[in-house]
Design a protein around this motif. Structure first.
Motif, mmCIF file in Angstrom:
data_model
loop_
_atom_site.group_PDB
_atom_site.id
_atom_site.type_symbol
_atom_site.label_atom_id
_atom_site.label_comp_id
_atom_site.label_asym_id
_atom_site.label_seq_id
_atom_site.Cartn_x
_atom_site.Cartn_y
_atom_site.Cartn_z
ATOM 1 N N THR A 30 0.843 -1.206 0.000
ATOM 2 C CA THR A 30 0.000 0.000 0.000
ATOM 3 C C THR A 30 0.875 1.251 0.000
ATOM 4 O OG1 THR A 30 -0.189 0.108 2.433
ATOM 5 C CG2 THR A 30 -1.866 -1.156 1.248
ATOM 6 N N TYR A 33 2.468 1.304 -3.780
ATOM 7 C CA TYR A 33 1.555 1.659 -4.862
ATOM 8 C C TYR A 33 0.839 2.986 -4.623
ATOM 9 C CZ TYR A 33 1.974 -2.993 -6.979
ATOM 10 O OH TYR A 33 2.447 -4.136 -7.592
ATOM 11 N N ASN A 34 0.558 3.316 -3.376
ATOM 12 C CA ASN A 34 -0.270 4.487 -3.070
ATOM 13 C C ASN A 34 0.382 5.493 -2.127
ATOM 14 O OD1 ASN A 34 -2.367 1.916 -3.254
ATOM 15 N ND2 ASN A 34 -3.127 3.724 -4.321
ATOM 16 N N GLN A 35 1.614 5.220 -1.720
ATOM 17 C CA GLN A 35 2.325 6.110 -0.789
ATOM 18 C C GLN A 35 1.518 6.365 0.486
ATOM 19 O OE1 GLN A 35 5.632 7.302 -1.365
ATOM 20 N NE2 GLN A 35 5.365 5.655 -2.855
ATOM 21 N N VAL A 36 0.805 5.334 0.949
ATOM 22 C CA VAL A 36 0.037 5.448 2.190
ATOM 23 C C VAL A 36 1.008 5.430 3.365
ATOM 24 C CG1 VAL A 36 -1.772 4.443 3.628
ATOM 25 C CG2 VAL A 36 -1.916 4.267 1.135
ATOM 26 N N LEU A 273 -4.038 -3.770 -5.991
ATOM 27 C CA LEU A 273 -3.289 -2.536 -5.740
ATOM 28 C C LEU A 273 -2.651 -2.031 -7.033
ATOM 29 C CD1 LEU A 273 -1.562 -3.374 -2.322
ATOM 30 C CD2 LEU A 273 -3.527 -1.877 -2.719
ATOM 31 N N GLY A 276 -4.931 0.024 -9.031
ATOM 32 C CA GLY A 276 -5.279 1.284 -8.365
ATOM 33 C C GLY A 276 -6.603 1.304 -7.651
ATOM 34 N N VAL A 278 -7.289 1.326 -4.447
ATOM 35 C CA VAL A 278 -7.335 2.250 -3.308
ATOM 36 C C VAL A 278 -7.565 3.678 -3.795
ATOM 37 C CG1 VAL A 278 -6.034 3.223 -1.370
ATOM 38 C CG2 VAL A 278 -5.886 0.779 -1.860
ATOM 39 N N SER A 279 -6.848 4.073 -4.834
ATOM 40 C CA SER A 279 -7.028 5.414 -5.410
ATOM 41 C C SER A 279 -8.419 5.564 -6.004
ATOM 42 C CB SER A 279 -5.976 5.670 -6.492
ATOM 43 O OG SER A 279 -4.679 5.617 -5.951
ATOM 44 N N ASN A 282 -10.861 6.140 -3.277
ATOM 45 C CA ASN A 282 -10.636 7.471 -2.714
ATOM 46 C C ASN A 282 -11.216 8.574 -3.602
ATOM 47 O OD1 ASN A 282 -8.181 9.860 -2.610
ATOM 48 N ND2 ASN A 282 -9.217 9.314 -0.719
ATOM 49 N N ILE A 289 -8.477 7.436 2.621
ATOM 50 C CA ILE A 289 -7.451 6.532 2.100
ATOM 51 C C ILE A 289 -7.276 5.309 2.993
ATOM 52 C CG2 ILE A 289 -5.508 7.640 3.271
ATOM 53 C CD1 ILE A 289 -5.431 6.402 -0.357
ATOM 54 N N THR A 296 -9.987 -2.755 0.838
ATOM 55 C CA THR A 296 -9.182 -3.588 -0.066
ATOM 56 C C THR A 296 -8.676 -4.829 0.651
ATOM 57 O OG1 THR A 296 -8.475 -1.608 -1.274
ATOM 58 C CG2 THR A 296 -7.173 -3.621 -1.592
#
Length: 320
Positions: A30, A33-36, A273, A276, A278-279, A282, A289, A296
């Motif tokens: 996470t 892929y999403n910079q969480v 992931l 995308g 999660v994005s 969002n 997020i 997910t």
């Protein structure tokens, strides 16, 4: 006595440790892929690649005993193929069809040899790596039985040479081999521990290795960081079972159940992931997020359990 305790507890809680490693890898992805970010836990999440080393250490450990039960190499390879390929073929094939439909195309990618090559070799590289190690295993096992320490030393040297060469030179398609060879020593160490059950008795040695190696995880280039995870992975695999053994049985059983579907979970969460999800949650549904990550995670669990059930039924039908 102490070696026996470490060995028995690792064997007892092996699947639960797989489960913990799977969760760790999920949250690492996470971030990838999403910079969480997870506040003060972010540094721990960032080194979640260590979860792969845990997998490989325990895989080497378990394969040693599986191989010992086989009457021939052919039987060993047959069991490995049955264990992994039905899941890989079913899910990666399904991902190809899904991706085509998402992009409004005819579902023909599944018939592309190039798609399958890059899926196994790069996109879901762990599959390519474990298949590579399956092929090498009889030779690795033979070398360990002859001289375990020499085998481990040569493995480190070979890994370091390959990783250094790929890091210094633009090797194109072969650059992906970094993640294969960087993890070779931890796999071999798992085999050695199964062969010499008193190898990891001295916890002070592990703690000293941890003290010097963990700072290196944040200092060295990424290619070399992958070779520094092994002390942390070994420490987790040998110390964590002590805590799991004191936990409520229900907690350990849940983690073990998670460990049983780790292959399905790995493939599905990387796909979700990667496209995308999660994005998407969002942006399209204005979902926080962290809620998107949780959704997910839960969705991946459900899909993994369902896939595991379907694949097991198909395998049973084909085996009749």
């Amino acid at each position: 006595m102490e070696a026996s305790q470490v060995y028995k507890l690792m064997t007892k809680h092996r699947l639960a440790i797989f489960g913990i490693a799977t969760i760790w890898i999920f949250f690492r992805h996470t971030f990838y892929y999403n910079q969480v970010k997870y506040s003060f836990l972010t540094p721990i999440v960032q080194i979640g690649d260590c979860g792969v080393d845990i997998f490989l250490f325990l895989s080497g450990f378990g394969l040693y005993f599986s191989y010992a039960k086989c009457f021939s190499k052919r039987e060993f390879y047959k069991k490995r193929v049955i264990r992994i390929l039905p899941t890989v073929l079913f899910l990666i094939g399904l991902f190809a069809i899904s991706s085509d439909l998402i992009h409004g195309q005819m579902p023909i990618t599944v018939f592309s040899p190039k798609y399958w090559f890059y899926s196994v070799y790069a996109n879901y590289w762990f599959i390519g790596a474990i298949l590579f190690l399956y092929i090498l295993f009889p030779f690795i096992c033979f070398c360990v039985k002859q001289n375990a320490i020499l085998t481990l030393m040569l493995t480190f040297i070979i890994s370091l040479i390959v990783v250094t060469y790929i890091h210094l030179f633009n090797t194109g398609i072969f650059s992906q081999l970094v993640v294969y060879f960087a993890r070779l020593p931890i796999f071999v160490l798992g085999v050695i521990f199964a062969h010499h059950q008193n190898l990891l008795v001295h916890k002070k040695t592990i703690l000293i290795l941890l003290f010097f190696s963990i700072p290196c995880l944040f200092c060295f280039p990424k290619d070399f960081q992958r070779m520094m995870y092994f002390p942390l992975a070994v420490a987790i695999c040998t110390i964590l079972p002590l805590f799991l053994d004191k936990m409520p049985t229900l907690f350990s059983n849940i983690l073990s159940r998670f460990g049983k579907i780790s292959l399905e979970f790995y493939l599905i969460h990387v796909f979700l992931l990667g496209i995308g999800i999660v994005s998407f949650l969002n942006k399209e549904f204005d979902v926080n997020i962290y809620v998107g990550v949780l959704v997910t995670f839960l969705f991946t669990i459900i899909c993994s359990m369902f896939s595991s059930f379907i694949i097991s039924k198909i395998t049973q039908l084909l085996g009749r």
